[in-house]
Design an enzyme around this catalytic site. Sequence first.
Site, PDB file in Angstrom:
ATOM      1  N   GLY A 209       0.826  -1.205   0.000  1.00  0.00           N
ATOM      2  CA  GLY A 209       0.000   0.000   0.000  1.00  0.00           C
ATOM      3  C   GLY A 209       0.855   1.247   0.000  1.00  0.00           C
ATOM      4  O   GLY A 209       2.017   1.233  -0.427  1.00  0.00           O
ATOM      5  N   SER A 210       0.292   2.328   0.495  1.00  0.00           N
ATOM      6  CA  SER A 210       0.979   3.610   0.456  1.00  0.00           C
ATOM      7  C   SER A 210       2.140   3.644   1.437  1.00  0.00           C
ATOM      8  O   SER A 210       2.143   2.946   2.462  1.00  0.00           O
ATOM      9  CB  SER A 210       0.003   4.740   0.788  1.00  0.00           C
ATOM     10  N   THR A 211       3.110   4.488   1.137  1.00  0.00           N
ATOM     11  CA  THR A 211       4.245   4.657   2.040  1.00  0.00           C
ATOM     12  C   THR A 211       3.795   5.243   3.371  1.00  0.00           C
ATOM     13  O   THR A 211       4.319   4.866   4.430  1.00  0.00           O
ATOM     14  CB  THR A 211       5.305   5.552   1.378  1.00  0.00           C
ATOM     15  N   VAL A 213       0.951   4.816   5.057  1.00  0.00           N
ATOM     16  CA  VAL A 213       0.394   3.777   5.922  1.00  0.00           C
ATOM     17  C   VAL A 213       1.444   2.721   6.224  1.00  0.00           C
ATOM     18  O   VAL A 213       1.478   2.159   7.331  1.00  0.00           O
ATOM     19  CB  VAL A 213      -0.860   3.161   5.279  1.00  0.00           C
ATOM     20  N   GLY A 214       2.341   2.455   5.271  1.00  0.00           N
ATOM     21  CA  GLY A 214       3.389   1.482   5.508  1.00  0.00           C
ATOM     22  C   GLY A 214       4.273   1.850   6.682  1.00  0.00           C
ATOM     23  O   GLY A 214       4.716   0.981   7.442  1.00  0.00           O
ATOM     24  N   GLU A 231       5.760  -3.493   0.697  1.00  0.00           N
ATOM     25  CA  GLU A 231       5.845  -3.087  -0.702  1.00  0.00           C
ATOM     26  C   GLU A 231       4.975  -1.849  -0.836  1.00  0.00           C
ATOM     27  O   GLU A 231       3.747  -1.924  -0.770  1.00  0.00           O
ATOM     28  CB  GLU A 231       5.384  -4.215  -1.624  1.00  0.00           C
TER      29      GLU A 231
END
Length: 458
Positions: A209-211, A213-214, A231
Amino acid sequence: MPIPGADAEPSVAGKRAEAVDRALQAVQAAAGAFSAWSETGPTARRAILLRAADCIEARSDEFARLMTEETGAAAAWGGFNVMLAARMLREAASMTTQILGEVVPSDKPGCLSLAVRQPAGVCLGIAPWNAPVILGVRAVAMPLVCGNTAVLKASETCPETHRLIGAVLAEAGLPDGVLGVVANDPAEAAAVVEALVAAPAVRRVNFTGSTRVGRIVAELAARHLKPVLLELGGKAALVVLDDADLDAAVDAAVFGAYLNQGQICMSTERIVVDAAVADAFIDKLATRVRALAAAGPGALGLLVDAAAAERVRGLVADALDKGAELLAGGDGEGRAMQPTLLDRVTADMRIYREESFGPAKAVVRVDGIEAAVRVANDTDYGLATAVFGRDVRRALDVARRLRSGICHVNGPTVSDEPQAPFGGVGASGYGRFGGRAAIAEFTDLRWITVEGEQHYPF
């Protein structure tokens, strides 16, 4: 991470508590099923995943319909998702006999020293909406093959698509409890993810997902000392050298930039072209993009929501205000947006650095290889890149210098094969999905010895 709205009205707090409880029940079921599943032989595991691949193909139309309803994806993108997801299941099935160990030489006479890979336990997979069948299957296939049980945290945007993955695996014969699919409302997401990561039975986490939220997921996992595979976002550069086959480079740029409206982590975001061939290349590219736009905004599907389209339009407006030249597209209404191409993009424009995750793409002109490498690397992201040049040795040298987990010489930035190591560096995450590389992500490597005669000093 604090749970937002913990002091909210009882009905909201109650719904959040119910969602967390459902999620933890799935973890408990997976933990209960772990012992039997981890001892299931490779042939039986392989057979289930091969049947699942057949089942997912048989329900291709259903998956495509759900993807269109939930995310606005074009039917062709749904079909591609099913095709690649089935290949991922078959590739994962082939890995059941590749979970190998080794004999480690020992200085102790008569000692048998072994390095052994064993299942880790319950694996949490958190999958996004943009390629929901591919990435939902990827989140759980290798964990299951390695003898783990799994919980798939469905995207709030496409819960029914992700639930269908669970149904397909059950139909293929996966035992009860081995895979649980957890769905929740957006307002419950933070609490559910926090509870899932914190659950003692969860031993591995993977997130796509998005950086933004990551980072949150990584911080949660670190708090509990749990390995996490990430990823995340990308800002893929396609580099066109002065000796490139321009027609081939244009084909790759159009495909990589606009497939699924650019809502792919590997999407070509910046086209870095040598000034020596820039005019000829850009003329060909703009002609293709204008023709693509003429097919209508819906030809490549819709953006996931109106807010996403508005954000992309904001990037375009900022670039135009700062001197970029609009070569194609730029318009649309609601979730629809025409394929858009901007020339003469510079580093002070937001679209140069920010991931568009939409159909607006930037052309950056450079003078020579050194400038091309510098511009391509001028990003926090590092997932996919591509280089076009007829002198393959020179192009490969450029590829080696690009900071990305994936680079394709004379191919598009968007490419995935289930047997290949897939992942990024920097703000694009760490760890690798795909083939043998993924085995290390979802197993524990243990040192086990069978000792011979011992001689102790006291």
